[in-house]
Structure formats: C-alpha cells, structure tokens
Design a protein around this motif. Structure first.
Motif, PDB file in Angstrom:
ATOM      1  N   UNK A 187       0.795  -1.173   0.011  1.00 29.44           N
ATOM      2  CA  UNK A 187       0.006  -0.217   0.052  1.00 29.44           C
ATOM      3  C   UNK A 187       0.868   1.234  -0.038  1.00 29.44           C
ATOM      4  N   UNK A 188       1.913   1.278   0.674  1.00 29.61           N
ATOM      5  CA  UNK A 188       2.831   2.512   0.829  1.00 29.61           C
ATOM      6  C   UNK A 188       3.380   2.711  -0.460  1.00 29.61           C
ATOM      7  N   UNK A 189       3.823   1.653  -1.199  1.00 22.28           N
ATOM      8  CA  UNK A 189       4.270   1.716  -2.541  1.00 22.28           C
ATOM      9  C   UNK A 189       3.384   2.347  -3.662  1.00 22.28           C
ATOM     10  N   UNK A 190       2.045   1.820  -3.508  1.00 22.05           N
ATOM     11  CA  UNK A 190       0.935   2.237  -4.359  1.00 22.05           C
ATOM     12  C   UNK A 190       0.901   3.564  -4.185  1.00 22.05           C
ATOM     13  N   UNK A 191       0.663   4.084  -2.955  1.00 22.45           N
ATOM     14  CA  UNK A 191       0.394   5.522  -2.440  1.00 22.45           C
ATOM     15  C   UNK A 191       1.642   6.492  -3.212  1.00 22.45           C
ATOM     16  N   UNK A 192       2.743   5.982  -3.232  1.00 21.40           N
ATOM     17  CA  UNK A 192       4.011   6.478  -3.624  1.00 21.40           C
ATOM     18  C   UNK A 192       3.971   6.728  -5.240  1.00 21.40           C
ATOM     19  N   UNK A 193       3.422   5.733  -5.908  1.00 25.09           N
ATOM     20  CA  UNK A 193       3.421   5.859  -7.151  1.00 25.09           C
ATOM     21  C   UNK A 193       2.029   6.624  -7.864  1.00 25.09           C
ATOM     22  N   UNK A 194       1.051   6.544  -6.943  1.00 21.54           N
ATOM     23  CA  UNK A 194       0.061   7.466  -7.240  1.00 21.54           C
ATOM     24  C   UNK A 194       0.371   9.031  -7.065  1.00 21.54           C
ATOM     25  N   UNK A 195       1.097   9.406  -6.099  1.00 16.96           N
ATOM     26  CA  UNK A 195       1.645  10.770  -6.217  1.00 16.96           C
ATOM     27  C   UNK A 195       2.618  10.951  -7.159  1.00 16.96           C
ATOM     28  N   UNK A 196       3.325  10.308  -7.587  1.00 14.22           N
ATOM     29  CA  UNK A 196       4.050  10.428  -8.894  1.00 14.22           C
ATOM     30  C   UNK A 196       3.303  10.216 -10.221  1.00 14.22           C
ATOM     31  N   UNK A 197       2.065  10.070 -10.246  1.00  9.44           N
ATOM     32  CA  UNK A 197       1.222   9.877 -11.275  1.00  9.44           C
ATOM     33  C   UNK A 197       1.639   8.609 -12.138  1.00  9.44           C
ATOM     34  N   UNK A 198       2.259   7.675 -11.547  1.00  9.37           N
ATOM     35  CA  UNK A 198       2.677   6.247 -12.156  1.00  9.37           C
ATOM     36  C   UNK A 198       1.420   5.257 -12.076  1.00  9.37           C
ATOM     37  N   UNK A 199       0.675   5.566 -11.145  1.00 11.08           N
ATOM     38  CA  UNK A 199      -0.702   4.734 -11.095  1.00 11.08           C
ATOM     39  C   UNK A 199      -1.829   5.667 -10.922  1.00 11.08           C
ATOM     40  N   UNK A 200      -2.890   5.272 -11.195  1.00 12.80           N
ATOM     41  CA  UNK A 200      -4.188   5.923 -11.115  1.00 12.80           C
ATOM     42  C   UNK A 200      -5.279   5.060 -10.311  1.00 12.80           C
ATOM     43  N   UNK A 201      -5.834   5.961  -9.351  1.00 22.55           N
ATOM     44  CA  UNK A 201      -7.182   5.024  -8.425  1.00 22.55           C
ATOM     45  C   UNK A 201      -8.164   4.800  -9.512  1.00 22.55           C
ATOM     46  N   UNK A 202      -8.907   3.542  -9.453  1.00 16.73           N
ATOM     47  CA  UNK A 202      -9.783   3.173 -10.243  1.00 16.73           C
ATOM     48  C   UNK A 202     -11.154   2.851  -9.271  1.00 16.73           C
ATOM     49  N   UNK A 203     -12.261   3.490  -9.836  1.00 17.40           N
ATOM     50  CA  UNK A 203     -13.538   3.080  -9.229  1.00 17.40           C
ATOM     51  C   UNK A 203     -14.270   2.005  -9.980  1.00 17.40           C
ATOM     52  N   UNK A 204     -13.974   0.993  -9.581  1.00 18.26           N
ATOM     53  CA  UNK A 204     -14.492  -0.229 -10.726  1.00 18.26           C
ATOM     54  C   UNK A 204     -16.064  -0.468 -10.286  1.00 18.26           C
ATOM     55  N   UNK A 205     -16.648  -0.336 -11.418  1.00 22.99           N
ATOM     56  CA  UNK A 205     -18.142  -0.906 -11.018  1.00 22.99           C
ATOM     57  C   UNK A 205     -18.701  -2.115 -10.180  1.00 22.99           C
ATOM     58  N   UNK A 206     -19.252  -1.876  -8.944  1.00 23.12           N
ATOM     59  CA  UNK A 206     -19.542  -3.026  -8.382  1.00 23.12           C
ATOM     60  C   UNK A 206     -18.539  -3.229  -7.348  1.00 23.12           C
TER      61      UNK A 206
END
Length: 390
Positions: free
Chosen positions: A242-261
């Motif tokens: 999770x910490x790594x994901x949050x760091x990559x989101x801040x760097x715009x290397x990952x995008x949060x997704x609101x998946x249907x359902x």
C-alpha cells in the motif's frame, strides 16, 4: 474541476478486457510455440500454479495450453530441466516461477533455514544429513531411490510417511535443493547450485525490491489491481505494498480506479493501461476452457467481481451438494464466462467424458446458447486431443 487523483470510473466490461489482455487470453497465440513460449508465458504471468488433481490434465499443463495452442508437455520439461528458464517454488501455492526471479525468493528460503517450516517441524537433522549426503554422492534422485526409510506416522493428511521425503521437502523450502525434473508428479531432486551451475547464488532481493516485485508482477498479469489481488494469501505484505502504491499515485505512475460494483474496495492501474478500446462486443474473441486453478479463476472473489460469475471448486464437496460438478471448468467466450463444464478424461478408453454442462452468465440466455454450444463443442475436440496427447 476534478480533484487530483480522483478515481477513474471503470465499467466491468472495461475491467474484464484489461484483465484478459493482461492475461493474454484475448489473442490466440500470444507467446509463440515451444519451450521458449513456456518460459515467456511463465515470465509474463509471474507464476503458474501446480496441482496434483488429474481428473483432466493437471493445472500447470492446462494453464500453459490455454495460452500456447501448440503446447506439449515436453516443452515444460525442456524449460525446467534443460533450459532451466523456470523453477519450482512457493508463491501462494507450489508454482512454476521464472528463473530470472529467483533472487526474490531467497529471503524466504533463508527464513526457512533459520526458523524451519511449520509443515516439516518433525524433520530430524540426521534425516536432512542423510538426503544431502546421498545427493552429493550419487547426484539427482527421487524418493523412490531411497528404500531404507523406517516409515513413521503422518502428522497431517498430505504428509509422507517417509522421513527422507520430508527432509527433501524441507531442503526444497530452504533452497538447498530444487526440483530438477517431474515425471507426472514424481519429483527429481537436485542440489540447487549444481542444477543451475552456480559458483555462488544470486544476490538476494531487498525488502523494498520484493515489494516492488509483487506490485509489478500483479500489474503486468492483472492490469487492474487491488491489495487483495496483489497479496493473494499474503496479508503480511499488504502494508508495504500500500505504501508503494500511494507513492506511485503521487508520482502519477498509478491511477486510482472506481470499479463498477467494487464498493469500497480500492483498485489501481497504470495510466496507459486504462486507455482501452471497448469496441469489441460480448461473445467476440477466443474461446478458452479454463482450469479452476487458472490465474483468471483462482482468486474467486475477484473473478466474481469482474465477471459476475462465482466459480465453485467442488472436488471436496459432497456429491449431493455440488452445483457445477466435481471438477468444473469455466468456459470463457470473448469477454464472458458463459458455461461451466464438468469433464473427466477416460485414459483407458481414450476419450473425454462430459459429466455435466451448466450455462452461466450470458450463456444462460437461450438466444445465445446455440452459437456458444457450437463453438464450445469445436473447442472440446481440440481439448480432447490435448488431454490424450503424449
């Protein structure tokens, strides 16, 4: 103005297409053919699960067949025993893993060497010394080559009564030996260094490198990921991931997704992966008869979220309570799972037996069944040839 890092909405159809593309199930021959295709498939998927059930062909062969149309079992044997491009170790289950990823597993091996393994706590030092002495003296061996064991009682259902087998299994988890070959499910054990021809083993990965490996492996093979899908049966890794994901989101290397359902369950994807073409209609695309241990199926909750199909593995369910059958195989047509078929290979009479056919999802619509049935039956002929080949 949208907020920074606001989740990108994603429909189930879009999510399915991304996952199928990541799994290479959206095209007919993504890895080519031969032992090189086996190595490429295992490398891309990250691992291929091994299982002993043999009602139809075992899961590791079946998973590879689903992505390599011309797959033959000898190709996996070549990759493991000759090319040494894959090796066996534990992921969430016993699996084939790319040899180039070996260093990510060394810390687990060292942990087992320091603290033992809960499944093999009864292994005595003298039993380990015995099997290691035999390996050094005589070379690679199977458990059948050791015939002087005094059998002991099992501590759990799947444990061997042979002390030497338990010792070999412990040495496998500690990384002292590897499985250099399989004949059916009979394993040949060899000293790890001798099998790979190492003067010294690879440098072990750091904790940070292992965390990045887990995340990158999931992104490559799943497309859209959640903490549960990245850390399948590995809850202790979630906090670091999770910490790594949050760091990559801040760097715009990952995008949060609101998946249907998905409700509150968080998902993420790489920006370029989310730029998808959803022009394909349901029912279009390749047809695959999948193993219940296939990466598309093994995470049951994820499969149900993406495909609205709740697979049931019923081999250990009483017969009267089964819905799909003893060893039902999901059938993927294009972007939809449309049926679950319970098959059995009659190897003596050389034929594939249909035990039960269940329509599910879009396959339940009567208007679609005729075309689906024709395509599935065509694939069953090819599937039967694979079952009975070699």
């Amino acid at each position: 103005m949208p907020r920074a890092n606001e989740p990108r909405p994603l429909t189930k159809l879009e999510a399915r297409q991304i996952w199928l593309q990541a799994q290479r199930l959206d095209v007919s021959e993504p890895f080519g053919a031969g032992p090189e295709a086996v190595a490429a498939a295992v490398d891309h998927l990250g691992y291929v699960q091994i299982d002993t059930i043999h009602v139809i062909e075992r899961s590791h062969h079946h998973i590879l067949y689903s992505r390599i149309p011309g797959y033959v079992r000898a190709d996996l044997r070549q990759a493991q025993s000759v090319d040494k491009s894959v090796f066996e170790y534990w992921t969430h289950a016993l699996s084939y893993v790319p040899a180039r990823d070996f260093r990510f597993f060394i810390p687990s091996m060292r942990e087992h060497r320091r603290n033992g393994h809960k499944w093999f706590a009864s292994v005595k030092p003298e039993d380990t010394s015995k099997v290691m002495r035999l390996l050094r003296r005589d070379g690679a061996l199977t458990i059948r080559d050791i015939d002087d064991d005094v059998l002991t009682e099992k501590e759990h259902l799947w444990q061997s009564r042979k002390p030497s087998k338990r010792a070999l299994q412990l040495a496998f988890y500690t990384g002292d030996v590897t499985i250099s070959e399989r004949t059916g499910m009979l394993k040949t054990y060899e000293l790890m260094a001798r099998h790979f021809g190492w003067d010294k083993p690879p440098k072990p990965a750091s904790s940070a490198e292992i965390t990045a490996y887990l995340l990158d492996r999931a992104l490559r093979s799943q497309g859209i990921v959640s903490l549960d899908s990245i850390c399948h049966l590995d809850a202790p890794s979630k906090a670091a991931v999770r910490r790594l994901i949050e760091a990559r989101v801040r760097r715009k290397e990952l995008v949060p997704v609101a998946l249907e359902g998905a409700g509150k369950q968080e998902h993420w994807g790489r920006p370029e992966v989310l730029e998808i073409d959803t022009a394909a209609e349901a029912g279009e695309g390749p047809l695959h008869i999948l193993s219940p241990f296939d990466p598309l199926i093994i995470q049951r909750k994820r499969t149900e979220l993406f495909f609205d199909y709740g697979h049931r593995f019923e081999a250990y369910v009483p017969k009267e309570k089964r819905v799909f059958g003893y060893f039902a195989l999901p059938v993927l047509v294009g972007q939809d799972i449309v049926a679950a078929i319970d098959l059995k290979t009659d190897r003596q009479d050389k034929k594939l037996l249909m035990q039960k056919w269940s329509w599910v999802g879009k396959g339940a619509a009567r208007a679609a069944r005729k075309d689906y049935k024709r395509r599935i039956e065509e694939e069953l002929h090819r599937f039967e040839r694979f079952q009975l080949g070699e």
